[in-house]
Design an enzyme around this catalytic site. Structure first.
Site, mmCIF file in Angstrom:
data_model
loop_
_atom_site.group_PDB
_atom_site.id
_atom_site.type_symbol
_atom_site.label_atom_id
_atom_site.label_comp_id
_atom_site.label_asym_id
_atom_site.label_seq_id
_atom_site.Cartn_x
_atom_site.Cartn_y
_atom_site.Cartn_z
ATOM 1 N N SER A 46 0.822 -1.219 0.041
ATOM 2 C CA SER A 46 -0.022 -0.269 0.015
ATOM 3 C C SER A 46 0.995 1.221 -0.045
ATOM 4 O O SER A 46 2.221 1.277 0.249
ATOM 5 C CB SER A 46 -0.783 0.162 1.258
ATOM 6 O OG SER A 46 -0.017 0.342 2.383
ATOM 7 N N ASP A 102 -1.088 -1.251 -4.186
ATOM 8 C CA ASP A 102 -2.618 -1.506 -3.717
ATOM 9 C C ASP A 102 -2.779 -0.309 -3.398
ATOM 10 O O ASP A 102 -2.192 0.735 -2.721
ATOM 11 C CB ASP A 102 -2.263 -2.425 -2.412
ATOM 12 C CG ASP A 102 -3.620 -2.667 -2.006
ATOM 13 O OD1 ASP A 102 -4.711 -2.892 -2.706
ATOM 14 O OD2 ASP A 102 -4.009 -3.035 -0.590
ATOM 15 N N ASP A 151 -6.708 3.815 -7.536
ATOM 16 C CA ASP A 151 -8.010 3.815 -6.666
ATOM 17 C C ASP A 151 -8.662 5.320 -6.842
ATOM 18 O O ASP A 151 -8.268 6.232 -5.946
ATOM 19 C CB ASP A 151 -7.856 3.412 -5.238
ATOM 20 C CG ASP A 151 -9.106 3.237 -4.868
ATOM 21 O OD1 ASP A 151 -10.066 3.864 -5.385
ATOM 22 O OD2 ASP A 151 -9.072 3.081 -3.274
ATOM 23 N N GLU A 201 -10.985 0.337 -9.375
ATOM 24 C CA GLU A 201 -12.243 0.160 -8.606
ATOM 25 C C GLU A 201 -13.356 0.822 -8.989
ATOM 26 O O GLU A 201 -13.193 2.006 -9.172
ATOM 27 C CB GLU A 201 -11.713 0.360 -7.159
ATOM 28 C CG GLU A 201 -12.752 0.000 -5.891
ATOM 29 C CD GLU A 201 -12.337 0.254 -4.933
ATOM 30 O OE1 GLU A 201 -11.262 -0.079 -4.438
ATOM 31 O OE2 GLU A 201 -13.041 0.616 -3.870
ATOM 32 N N GLY A 215 -10.079 -4.148 7.082
ATOM 33 C CA GLY A 215 -10.103 -4.200 8.284
ATOM 34 C C GLY A 215 -10.955 -5.359 9.226
ATOM 35 O O GLY A 215 -11.309 -6.211 8.515
ATOM 36 N N HIS A 246 -11.630 -7.082 -2.443
ATOM 37 C CA HIS A 246 -10.799 -6.438 -1.513
ATOM 38 C C HIS A 246 -11.697 -6.588 -0.223
ATOM 39 O O HIS A 246 -12.689 -7.468 -0.114
ATOM 40 C CB HIS A 246 -10.973 -4.818 -1.668
ATOM 41 C CG HIS A 246 -9.703 -4.370 -2.929
ATOM 42 N ND1 HIS A 246 -8.775 -3.624 -2.604
ATOM 43 C CD2 HIS A 246 -9.918 -4.644 -4.015
ATOM 44 C CE1 HIS A 246 -8.079 -3.497 -3.585
ATOM 45 N NE2 HIS A 246 -8.708 -4.112 -4.518
ATOM 46 N N SER A 297 -10.589 -10.438 4.062
ATOM 47 C CA SER A 297 -9.934 -11.268 5.326
ATOM 48 C C SER A 297 -11.050 -12.014 6.026
ATOM 49 O O SER A 297 -12.217 -11.588 6.120
ATOM 50 C CB SER A 297 -9.157 -10.276 6.268
ATOM 51 O OG SER A 297 -7.877 -10.187 5.842
ATOM 52 N N ASP A 314 -5.038 -8.348 4.001
ATOM 53 C CA ASP A 314 -4.050 -7.859 4.783
ATOM 54 C C ASP A 314 -4.335 -8.136 6.267
ATOM 55 O O ASP A 314 -3.502 -8.513 7.394
ATOM 56 C CB ASP A 314 -3.910 -6.313 4.607
ATOM 57 C CG ASP A 314 -3.015 -5.499 5.263
ATOM 58 O OD1 ASP A 314 -2.262 -6.237 6.097
ATOM 59 O OD2 ASP A 314 -2.686 -4.336 5.178
HETATM 60 P P1 13P Z 1 -8.552 -6.798 4.505
HETATM 61 O O1 13P Z 1 -8.669 -5.714 5.417
HETATM 62 O O2 13P Z 1 -9.937 -7.500 4.669
HETATM 63 O O3 13P Z 1 -7.529 -7.861 4.874
HETATM 64 O O4 13P Z 1 -8.429 -6.312 3.018
HETATM 65 C C1 13P Z 1 -7.330 -5.677 2.534
HETATM 66 C C2 13P Z 1 -7.328 -5.486 1.191
HETATM 67 O O5 13P Z 1 -8.221 -5.290 0.718
HETATM 68 C C3 13P Z 1 -6.113 -4.659 0.754
HETATM 69 O O6 13P Z 1 -6.234 -3.822 -0.528
HETATM 70 O O1 G3H Z 2 -6.491 -1.876 1.770
HETATM 71 C C1 G3H Z 2 -5.755 -1.469 2.508
HETATM 72 C C2 G3H Z 2 -4.785 -2.436 3.031
HETATM 73 O O2 G3H Z 2 -5.037 -3.038 4.380
HETATM 74 C C3 G3H Z 2 -3.651 -1.587 3.502
HETATM 75 O O3 G3H Z 2 -3.689 -0.858 4.477
HETATM 76 O O4 G3H Z 2 -3.059 1.443 3.988
HETATM 77 O O5 G3H Z 2 -2.733 0.714 6.441
HETATM 78 O O6 G3H Z 2 -1.224 0.221 4.620
HETATM 79 P P1 G3H Z 2 -2.535 0.421 4.970
HETATM 80 ZN ZN ZN Z 3 -8.232 -2.941 -0.594
#
Ligand code: 13P
Ligand code: G3H
Ligand code: ZN
Length: 305
Positions: A50, A82, A104, A134, A179, A208, A211, A253
């Protein structure tokens, strides 16, 4: 292997109805966990960073570490930006050697999203770099991804967006959030919307915020001192259904963060005299590897390298 493009990985997953996992990486241990999982599962993989990860670790260090790890492995892997929003950073990623970029601009209205996306497509196509964009918005909040309400992707707008921009992969909103706190009510995705989009859009689709937030990780983290309450993810069964109905790239993530946190807390709680970082971070790397391996199996990418 050398780095490959997102397009080449997702062309195969779209054709053969599985998904390639895209895992967010910030440091050496998380990267090694992902690469080790891919090798052990013989799975293609997407390593993504990211904007927040890049500002934490530094672009040159992060990129060289990922490139070296991929080249030392036997698996095909793409390196992907990302949620790219900053054009100057996108240009730096292109010139340093990323094989895939996500632009994005989903927080802008339709026309502006198309305009910004096309600009990045024109920068990337000259160099053979893939582009993900997106349409609709994923909910939730991460460091550099602002909290927002979910706006589900409209199927006919998705077709028009893909036709007008020339992107290689489309991230759609079907009910997921970034998240660890994804659902207020039923943990369900809008699979019928996904089916409608898949009928109209022929390029690979991306999920996306996917998780699963394993409860065992959350409760163990809490047992060893964390205070995480109300966490809820996308159940494995919903992810499997999404892949079955046409998702070809799944982002993860949060589960890696939870695995890291649980393991570090457990190690420190059980070994009060320990102060060697390798003894603290090594087990965290192993826990993350387990989670990634499980997800590669779930996505159907295991054995496809
Ligand atoms: P999660 O927060 O569900 O792991 O999603 C991560 C994500 O979409 C990163 O682009
Ligand atoms: O989609 C987002 C990812 O989880 C990245 O998160 O911007 O905190 O690194 P971050
Ligand atoms: Zn994402």
């Amino acid at each position: 292997m050398s780095l490959v493009t997102l397009k080449s990985l997702l062309y195969k997953s779209n054709k053969n109805n599985y998904a390639v996992g895209a895992f967010n990486v910030n440091n050496m241990e998380v990267l090694e966990a992902v690469i080790r999982a891919a090798e052990s599962r013989k799975s293609p993989v997407i390593i993504q960073t990211s904007e927040g990860a890049i500002s934490y670790a530094g672009l040159k260090i992060l990129f060289s570490m990922i490139k070296t790890a991929v080249e030392n492995s036997k698996i095909p892997a793409a390196i992907h930006l990302d949620h790219g929003r900053n054009l100057a950073l996108i240009k730096k990623c292109i010139s340093i050697g990323y094989t895939s970029i996500m632009i994005d601009a989903s927080h802008f209205e339709f026309k502006e999203n198309i305009k910004q996306t096309k600009k990045v497509v024109s920068l990337c196509e000259k160099k053979g770099i893939s582009v993900e964009a997106e349409l609709g918005t994923i909910g939730g909040a991460e460091e550099s991804v602002v909290a927002r309400k979910i706006i589900y992707t409209d199927p006919s707008a998705a077709k028009e967006f893909v036709d007008r921009t020339g992107i290689d992969a489309l991230a759609i909103a079907i009910g997921t959030s970034h998240g660890a706190f994804k659902f207020a009510g039923r943990q369900e995705l809008d699979i019928s919307r996904l089916k409608q989009i898949k009928k109209l859009v022929k390029i690979p689709l991306v999920l996306h915020g996917a998780s699963c937030v394993p409860l065992w990780l959350v409760s163990r983290a809490n047992k060893f001192g964390a205070k995480i309450s109300g966490a809820e993810g996308v159940p494995d069964s919903q992810v499997a259904l999404a892949v079955k109905n046409g998702i070809n790239k799944v982002n993860t993530d949060t589960d890696l963060r939870l695995a890291f946190t649980e393991s570090v807390r457990e190690t420190l709680a059980k070994n009060k005299k320990e102060f060697d970082p390798r003894k603290i971070l090594g087990p965290a790397r192993d826990t993350i590897q387990k989670i990634v391996e499980h997800r590669m199996k779930l996505f159907g990418s295991a054995g496809k390298a």
